[in-house]
Design an enzyme around this catalytic site. Structure first.
Site, mmCIF file in Angstrom:
data_model
loop_
_atom_site.group_PDB
_atom_site.id
_atom_site.type_symbol
_atom_site.label_atom_id
_atom_site.label_comp_id
_atom_site.label_asym_id
_atom_site.label_seq_id
_atom_site.Cartn_x
_atom_site.Cartn_y
_atom_site.Cartn_z
ATOM 1 N N GLY A 12 -6.749 -8.969 3.027
ATOM 2 C CA GLY A 12 -6.487 -8.240 4.326
ATOM 3 C C GLY A 12 -7.385 -8.042 5.311
ATOM 4 N N ASP A 13 -7.092 -7.652 6.442
ATOM 5 C CA ASP A 13 -7.978 -7.914 7.554
ATOM 6 C C ASP A 13 -8.168 -8.908 8.150
ATOM 7 O OD1 ASP A 13 -8.496 -5.056 7.190
ATOM 8 O OD2 ASP A 13 -9.795 -5.504 5.559
ATOM 9 N N LYS A 16 -4.066 -10.252 11.773
ATOM 10 C CA LYS A 16 -2.889 -10.259 11.797
ATOM 11 C C LYS A 16 -2.418 -9.918 13.040
ATOM 12 C CE LYS A 16 -2.197 -8.469 7.810
ATOM 13 N NZ LYS A 16 -3.545 -8.389 7.075
ATOM 14 N N GLY A 40 -4.521 -1.515 9.376
ATOM 15 C CA GLY A 40 -5.043 -1.080 10.694
ATOM 16 C C GLY A 40 -5.071 -2.413 11.525
ATOM 17 N N HIS A 41 -4.111 -2.628 12.343
ATOM 18 C CA HIS A 41 -4.066 -3.666 12.921
ATOM 19 C C HIS A 41 -4.609 -3.658 14.614
ATOM 20 C CE1 HIS A 41 -0.516 -5.357 10.256
ATOM 21 N NE2 HIS A 41 -1.683 -5.373 9.847
ATOM 22 N N GLN A 223 -1.787 -5.796 5.184
ATOM 23 C CA GLN A 223 -2.771 -6.036 3.798
ATOM 24 C C GLN A 223 -2.833 -7.727 3.684
ATOM 25 O OE1 GLN A 223 -0.356 -3.295 3.028
ATOM 26 N NE2 GLN A 223 -1.884 -2.322 4.201
ATOM 27 N N THR A 238 -2.808 -2.941 -3.485
ATOM 28 C CA THR A 238 -2.008 -2.050 -3.090
ATOM 29 C C THR A 238 -0.736 -1.907 -3.649
ATOM 30 O OG1 THR A 238 -1.182 -1.203 -0.820
ATOM 31 C CG2 THR A 238 -0.788 -3.422 -1.018
ATOM 32 N N ALA A 298 -10.647 -0.861 10.149
ATOM 33 C CA ALA A 298 -9.942 -0.222 11.226
ATOM 34 C C ALA A 298 -9.249 1.172 10.943
ATOM 35 C CB ALA A 298 -9.039 -1.329 11.573
ATOM 36 N N VAL A 410 -10.942 -17.378 18.214
ATOM 37 C CA VAL A 410 -12.580 -17.448 18.559
ATOM 38 C C VAL A 410 -13.115 -16.025 19.020
ATOM 39 C CG1 VAL A 410 -13.006 -19.880 18.449
ATOM 40 C CG2 VAL A 410 -12.454 -18.481 20.650
HETATM 41 P P1 IMP Z 1 -4.063 1.712 -0.563
HETATM 42 O O1 IMP Z 1 -3.168 0.607 -0.349
HETATM 43 O O2 IMP Z 1 -4.480 2.451 0.367
HETATM 44 O O3 IMP Z 1 -3.624 2.484 -1.711
HETATM 45 O O4 IMP Z 1 -5.513 0.714 -1.230
HETATM 46 C C1 IMP Z 1 -5.471 -0.030 -2.153
HETATM 47 C C2 IMP Z 1 -6.545 -1.225 -2.108
HETATM 48 O O5 IMP Z 1 -6.016 -2.155 -1.101
HETATM 49 C C3 IMP Z 1 -7.914 -0.736 -1.542
HETATM 50 O O6 IMP Z 1 -8.777 -1.634 -2.098
HETATM 51 C C4 IMP Z 1 -7.816 -0.735 -0.095
HETATM 52 O O7 IMP Z 1 -9.285 -0.821 0.456
HETATM 53 C C5 IMP Z 1 -6.947 -1.966 -0.094
HETATM 54 N N1 IMP Z 1 -6.231 -2.094 1.247
HETATM 55 C C6 IMP Z 1 -5.296 -1.151 1.452
HETATM 56 N N2 IMP Z 1 -4.803 -1.457 2.915
HETATM 57 C C7 IMP Z 1 -5.858 -2.514 3.442
HETATM 58 C C8 IMP Z 1 -5.718 -3.288 4.572
HETATM 59 O O8 IMP Z 1 -4.985 -3.141 5.596
HETATM 60 N N3 IMP Z 1 -6.652 -4.165 4.815
HETATM 61 C C9 IMP Z 1 -7.464 -4.365 3.832
HETATM 62 N N4 IMP Z 1 -7.647 -3.702 2.640
HETATM 63 C C10 IMP Z 1 -6.573 -2.762 2.242
#
Ligand code: IMP
Length: 421
Positions: A12-13, A16, A40-41, A223, A238, A298, A410
């Protein structure tokens, strides 16, 4: 016409939000297929940073239609807050947003359950964003969830009361503080009433008819592949399908309608929350990446764990998703490092492997160091302006991953994007 897909290949992150905004002018429809406000986009529009949690990142584009698909889970309170923020910035959300009637609702008790379950896990906690994602998808899978479209049937209120009562019993067993629950339920219902004024539809028909008419769709993932419920680093994942399979199940489009699959990855790697991370750098270089790359969540503000790029993980994600095009983000963050690490293989109890195994316990990264560069990239607008060392890094990645890197980002602004020939 096809559904092209843009999704994350790491944890994730990957950036996107920005990239959807960059590539979406050629797509009249942008559709999110899974997840909810755990995402969090971040986008920088005319110099102003905006964070979207639920609404697709195409919402800023004139004439676009943005679909929250049936594979998503929606929290009316957060969704309304996001809508108001956009409307305050002049975005005509009523014209541009369509919500799937099949999307499940995150009830006011779901985040409380998330917190209670995480606390009960102690050291084994997932590191959830605590937005109620896991409990909402669990109710969906147990066939007791409430969908947005249920608003239109006479059983909604009774159903809501029943679910809240069931959750309350469970929360009491966990010893949770429920003093705010009535206020939370009132706010939730008020928000849902306001959300009801926005477009709702059986979006699977809306999307398939648009394809039949020749309108291309961009499916926006949330994600990343390594957080996928099936194929991610389980149980530290997730609760939704973050891979290309989620496009079909979360939007209601058939596999043969999927076209290009654009896989986004950072020039290094990050992870937020618990779970294995073979290339993690618990040292000054990790701190440098976190500070320079502003690697703080985010949605939650949590510091992200940082490490070198992980090719076994990327090869795996490319395979699972049938990636056709690669997009590399945050190359600018590496400027100033004398050397850059690339994890080419893993060392496991059974020897060296280029593959990402189902159990990462005891896996050690095999790191190759390559020369870095000093030059700042944030003003670069074409490939010719990039330092030779970065071009060699790109060549190495294309060789190892056997896919073209079409875009190099960049910086966070739309303009800081290099399209490669
Ligand atoms: P949940 O989806 O909130 O239950 O989180 C499950 C796992 O996914 C945790 O390790 C979160 O930090 C990770 N996670 C959930 N959404 C994001 C995202 O948008 N970006 C990065 N990690 C995420």
């Amino acid at each position: 016409m096809k559904v092209d897909v843009i999704l994350g290949l790491q944890w994730g992150d990957e950036g996107k939000g920005k990239l959807v905004d960059v590539v979406c002018p050629t797509y009249p429809i942008i559709a999110r297929f899974q997840g909810g406000p755990n995402a969090g986009h971040s986008l920088v529009i005319h110099g102003k940073k905006m964070v979207l949690n639920t609404i697709p990142s195409g919402i800023f584009r004139d004439g676009s239609t943005n679909v929250a698909g049936s594979g998503m889970v929606l929290n009316p309170v957060g969704l309304l807050r996001e809508i108001k923020m956009l409307e305050a910035n002049g975005v005509p959300v009523k014209d541009r947003l369509v919500l799937s009637r099949r999307a499940h609702l995150i009830l006011p008790t779901h985040p409380l359950l998330d917190a209670a379950m995480e606390q009960a896990k102690g050291d084994e906690k997932i590191g959830s964003t605590l937005k109620g994602i896991g409990p909402a998808y669990s109710d969906k899978t147990a066939r007791q969830g409430i969908r947005l479209g249920d608003l239109d049937n006479g059983r909604f209120d009774a159903n809501f009361r029943e679910q809240i009562a069931r959750h309350t019993d469970e929360l009491n067993r966990h010893g949770s503080d429920l003093s705010e629950l009535n206020a939370l339920c009132d706010e939730w219902k008020k928000s849902l009433d306001e959300i009801a004024a926005y477009q709702r539809a059986d979006t699977e028909f809306f999307l398939n008819k648009a394809l039949d008419r020749g309108e291309p769709i961009l499916a926006e993932g949330a994600q990343g592949t390594l957080l996928d419920l099936e194929f991610g680093s389980y149980p530290f994942v997730t609760s939704s399908h973050t891979t290309v399979a989620g496009v079909c199940s979360g939007l209601g489009v058939a596999p043969q309608r999927v076209g290009k699959v654009m896989g986004i990855f950072k020039a290094y790697c990050t992870r937020v929350g618990s779970g294995p991370f073979p290339t993690e750098l618990n040292n000054e270089t990790g701190d440098f990446l976190r500070q320079t790359g502003h690697e703080f969540g985010a949605t939650t503000g949590r510091p992200r764990r940082c490490g070198w790029i992980d090719l076994p993980a990327l090869r795996y994600a490319i395979m699972l998703n049938g990636v056709t095009d690669l997009i590399m983000t945050k190359a600018d963050v590496l400027s100033g490092l004398p050397e850059i690490g690339v994890c080419t293989h893993y060392r496991t109890a059974n020897g060296r492997t280029p593959y990402f195994p189902s159990d990462l316990d005891g896996v050690e990264p095999v790191i190759k160091m390559i020369p870095g560069w000093n030059q700042s990239l944030t003003e670069s607008t074409s490939e010719d302006a990039l330092p030779a060392q970065l071009l060699r890094y790109i060549d190495l990645l294309e060789d190892e991953l056997d896919r073209p890197i079409r875009i190099v980002s960049v910086g966070p602004d739309r303009r800081q994007t290099i399209h490669r020939r």
